[in-house]
Enzyme design. Sequence first.
Site, mmCIF file in Angstrom:
data_model
loop_
_atom_site.group_PDB
_atom_site.id
_atom_site.type_symbol
_atom_site.label_atom_id
_atom_site.label_comp_id
_atom_site.label_asym_id
_atom_site.label_seq_id
_atom_site.Cartn_x
_atom_site.Cartn_y
_atom_site.Cartn_z
ATOM 1 C CG HIS A 43 -1.956 1.076 1.211
ATOM 2 N ND1 HIS A 43 -3.198 0.904 1.779
ATOM 3 C CD2 HIS A 43 -1.958 2.332 0.709
ATOM 4 C CE1 HIS A 43 -3.911 2.002 1.629
ATOM 5 N NE2 HIS A 43 -3.162 2.893 0.981
ATOM 6 C CD GLU A 70 -4.530 -2.929 0.716
ATOM 7 O OE1 GLU A 70 -5.106 -3.976 1.068
ATOM 8 O OE2 GLU A 70 -4.116 -2.071 1.517
ATOM 9 C CG HIS A 191 -7.936 -2.088 8.998
ATOM 10 N ND1 HIS A 191 -7.111 -1.259 8.267
ATOM 11 C CD2 HIS A 191 -7.948 -1.584 10.237
ATOM 12 C CE1 HIS A 191 -6.669 -0.288 9.023
ATOM 13 N NE2 HIS A 191 -7.156 -0.466 10.240
#
Length: 238
Positions: A43, A70, A191
């Site tokens: 990410h 991401e 998450h």
Amino acid sequence: MARLSVNINKIATLRNSRGGDNPNLIQVAKDCERFGAQGITVHPRPDERHIRYNDVFELKQVVKTEFNIEGNCEEQKFVNLVLANKPEQVTLVPDILGQLTSNHGWDTIANQHYLQKIIKVFKDEGIRVSIFVDPVVEMVKAAATTGTDRIELYTEAYATQYHQNKEQAIAPYVKAAEVAHELGLGINAGHDLDLNNLKYFAQNIPALDEVSIGHALITDALYYGLENTIQMYLRQLV
């Protein structure tokens, strides 16, 4: 069973804290795959505080499983990075500049037109698209009309409530996943999933395709070792 994609952002954070190339991000990605990971997630953020944009180009050359990038698709630099590397999957996250970590999903109703346009950009290049969403049925339904291939359920609320009442914590995710599956969407999740709450989540979410786990997995690896930790996470998904 759902696939495990290991997010290696925290490895890059450790490397960057001292400069140089220790730990070597590329070798860690290779080792994660060798130890059983079925994907590698990164990410990158505009300030490059962990994953650097150049890391993505290097990782693209070595990742043999599924490469998932991401990021905030409202940053043109991110869009260009993804198009230049053509990963198997791009996960679109509604971050703001300087955000510490992702903390909410897309409003797929308010952003419907924008998401349709940006998703088409990636899909036209043969890249599978997943979009970050909260476990809200209305948002899942609207996601289905954006053209996305998958949704990624944002699981912080589940993880936070798990120890107080796991049945209550999982309930909105079950409903959201059922609706997503009915509408033909693939289902990812991520998450704050960890060794405590992952198995229950995976057992109760229908048609779960993939989980992306970084912070908890890398933290556990400090105690259990990286190879052992990846195997421990894989066992939660059986």
